[in-house]
Design an enzyme around this catalytic site. Structure first.
Site, PDB file in Angstrom:
ATOM      1  N   ALA A  18       4.269 -76.662 -26.900  1.00 13.52           N
ATOM      2  CA  ALA A  18       3.161 -77.589 -26.657  1.00 13.52           C
ATOM      3  C   ALA A  18       3.560 -78.663 -25.650  1.00 13.52           C
ATOM      4  O   ALA A  18       2.778 -79.546 -25.328  1.00 13.52           O
ATOM      5  CB  ALA A  18       2.724 -78.227 -27.967  1.00 13.52           C
ATOM      6  N   GLY A  19       4.809 -78.628 -25.179  1.00 13.88           N
ATOM      7  CA  GLY A  19       5.263 -79.647 -24.236  1.00 13.88           C
ATOM      8  C   GLY A  19       5.590 -80.953 -24.941  1.00 13.88           C
ATOM      9  O   GLY A  19       5.499 -82.030 -24.360  1.00 13.88           O
ATOM     10  N   SER A  56      12.638 -78.801 -28.404  1.00 15.45           N
ATOM     11  CA  SER A  56      14.062 -78.458 -28.267  1.00 15.45           C
ATOM     12  C   SER A  56      14.935 -79.714 -28.231  1.00 15.45           C
ATOM     13  O   SER A  56      15.996 -79.751 -28.860  1.00 15.45           O
ATOM     14  CB  SER A  56      14.305 -77.570 -27.050  1.00 15.45           C
ATOM     15  N   GLU A 110      20.752 -77.761 -22.851  1.00  9.62           N
ATOM     16  CA  GLU A 110      19.596 -77.220 -22.108  1.00  9.62           C
ATOM     17  C   GLU A 110      20.081 -76.569 -20.804  1.00  9.62           C
ATOM     18  O   GLU A 110      19.660 -75.469 -20.459  1.00  9.62           O
ATOM     19  CB  GLU A 110      18.609 -78.338 -21.738  1.00  9.62           C
ATOM     20  N   ASP A 151      13.629 -86.419 -22.409  1.00  2.25           N
ATOM     21  CA  ASP A 151      13.231 -85.930 -23.744  1.00  2.25           C
ATOM     22  C   ASP A 151      14.191 -86.433 -24.811  1.00  2.25           C
ATOM     23  O   ASP A 151      13.769 -86.896 -25.879  1.00  2.25           O
ATOM     24  CB  ASP A 151      13.193 -84.395 -23.748  1.00  2.25           C
ATOM     25  N   TYR A 197      10.513 -75.280 -12.483  1.00  3.28           N
ATOM     26  CA  TYR A 197      11.138 -76.586 -12.725  1.00  3.28           C
ATOM     27  C   TYR A 197      12.404 -76.775 -11.869  1.00  3.28           C
ATOM     28  O   TYR A 197      12.547 -77.762 -11.155  1.00  3.28           O
ATOM     29  CB  TYR A 197      11.489 -76.723 -14.212  1.00  3.28           C
TER      30      TYR A 197
HETATM   31  C1  GLA Z   1      10.694 -81.897 -19.040  1.00  4.49           C
HETATM   32  C2  GLA Z   1      12.175 -82.216 -18.854  1.00  4.49           C
HETATM   33  C3  GLA Z   1      12.383 -83.718 -18.635  1.00  4.49           C
HETATM   34  C4  GLA Z   1      11.476 -84.253 -17.524  1.00  4.49           C
HETATM   35  C5  GLA Z   1      10.037 -83.767 -17.706  1.00  4.49           C
HETATM   36  C6  GLA Z   1       9.159 -84.082 -16.537  1.00  4.49           C
HETATM   37  O1  GLA Z   1      10.215 -82.477 -20.215  1.00  4.49           O
HETATM   38  O2  GLA Z   1      12.916 -81.772 -19.962  1.00  4.49           O
HETATM   39  O3  GLA Z   1      13.734 -83.976 -18.364  1.00  4.49           O
HETATM   40  O4  GLA Z   1      11.979 -83.909 -16.265  1.00  4.49           O
HETATM   41  O5  GLA Z   1       9.964 -82.369 -17.930  1.00  4.49           O
HETATM   42  O6  GLA Z   1       9.036 -85.450 -16.336  1.00  4.49           O
END
Ligand code: GLA
Length: 388
Positions: free
Chosen positions: A127-128, A132, A164, A176, A225
């Site tokens: 879901a963003g 993790s 990660e 995160d 990404y």
């Molecule tokens: C993901 C990555 C973060 C950040 C965001 C975008 O969540 O894990 O480190 O770069 O994307 O802002």
């Protein structure tokens, strides 16, 4: 306040699986990214919040060597050697975040062996919402408590990030993990990824967030990404050659210089950098707006952020654009994609009293466009903690 229910369920599953109660339990929340998209690895700044959903992690000692790790939702147990840093075979992929954290903690002299572990999360997967990172942080807190050790919180975040990078293949920044660690009840976290400092920022009492998930598949390691990160680095290197000060990262280019010089660098790198440089600018201006109590102005920045995501960074998708437009039509103060992009959820800023009604309107208009979204009301919450 942590999610007590998920802690109780994880504890019960642990007892059922291993025939004994856990001796250590930790909890770490997921996050929403509010503003400052893809700025973290460019050494910029962000606004984010820890959420009222997270991962619980339980440990008890075992007389057998190695680590046994049970995924509470799957009721499947993986087993691994804590001195080995390689990813596990595909069917145990979910265990790699934990394995990485346990392995990289060894660099800090934290060595565990002979443990039975269970984790369970209340964060919807994909879901963003950084499920993790929450798992990594919960793992680190529990393992440190079990080992009777403490390390700097920044190092905990770095260990999660390394898991990660090395075991999941995503070259993410620290946003995160920082959000999961430094979250504050009913506030935002303003993070600076150069100084690695975080500042809590109070939100007006009547503000909450909606997370609207249009259910598009989201896996950052497979998304563009890593390529976007490279484009940003390329833009910084080219800009460095055009100004008389050092541009180590996009953080360093002055806003006016960027506007004047962007047409002299690689066009694709310039487009990606446009979003990042604007985001860093918006976060800095956003600090002033929040201090002045201008929540409408701050909300508008969320819409502006989504626009440069869509047009310049190209990390949105039709479904997220539909959600953001639905939020605007429903009267949300602001809305944008939250997190990496190419799927995941959109976040909307709303007055608490209007949250239910705005949410219902968004869902209705998304459904009319053929989507089946789900939505949650998110209350910014405190960061990770050792429960026992
Ligand atoms: C993901 C990555 C973060 C950040 C965001 C975008 O969540 O894990 O480190 O770069 O994307 O802002």
């Amino acid at each position: 306040m942590y999610d007590k229910q998920v802690v109780q369920q994880a504890t019960a599953i642990h007892a059922e699986t291993y025939g004994k109660a856990p001796t250590t339990v930790s909890y770490a929340p997921g996050r929403i990214e509010v503003l400052g998209n893809h700025t973290d690895y460019n050494e910029g700044t962000t606004f984010s919040a820890a959420i009222n959903m997270g991962h619980a992690f339980c440990i008890s000692p075992s007389n057998k060597p190695g680590v046994r790790l049970t995924a509470g939702d799957l009721r499947v147990t993986a087993e691994f050697d804590p001195t080995n840093g390689d990813p596990l075979e595909k069917k145990f992929q979910w265990a790699n975040y934990v394995k990485g954290v346990i392995f990289f903690l060894r660099d800090f002299g934290v060595e565990v062996d002979g443990i039975d572990c269970t984790f369970l999360g209340s964060i919807p997967m994909g879901a963003g919402l950084s499920s993790s990172a929450a798992l990594e942080v919960a793992t680190a807190y529990a393992v440190l408590k079990h080992a009777g050790r403490e390390i700097d919180k920044i190092d905990i975040a770095r260990i999660g990030q390394k898991a990660e990078h090395d075991l999941a293949g995503c070259s993410c920044g620290l946003l995160d993990q920082f959000s999961s660690i430094y979250g504050v009840d009913h506030g935002l976290i303003h993070s600076d990824f150069r100084s690695l400092k975080t500042y809590p920022v109070k939100l007006p009492d009547d503000i909450v967030f909606l997370m609207i998930n249009p259910h598009v598949k989201h896996a950052l390691a497979e998304s563009p990404y890593n390529a976007r990160r490279k484009s940003c680095e390329k833009a910084a290197a080219q800009l460095d050659g055009l100004v008389d000060y050092e541009v180590k990262a996009l953080r360093d280019i002055r806003f006016d210089d960027f506007i004047a010089l962007k047409d002299r660098i690689d066009p694709e790198a310039a487009r990606r950098a446009t979003h990042v440089v604007w985001e860093i600018h918006r976060v800095e201006e956003g600090v002033k707006l929040l201090k002045a109590g201008d929540i409408e102005g701050f909300g508008q920045f969320l819409y502006d952020s989504h626009e440069t995501s869509r047009t310049a960074f190209e990390n949105s998708c039709t479904e997220l654009d539909t959600v953001v437009e639905a939020a605007r039509a429903a009267g949300a103060l602001g809305a944008r994609l939250s997190g990496g992009g190419w799927g995941g959820s959109a976040v909307a800023l709303v007055h608490a009293a209007e949250a239910e009604a705005v949410c219902a309107k968004i869902i209705e208009s998304c459904k009319a466009k053929g989507l089946e979204p789900t939505a949650e009301i998110i209350v910014p919450s405190a960061g990770a903690t050792v429960v026992m």
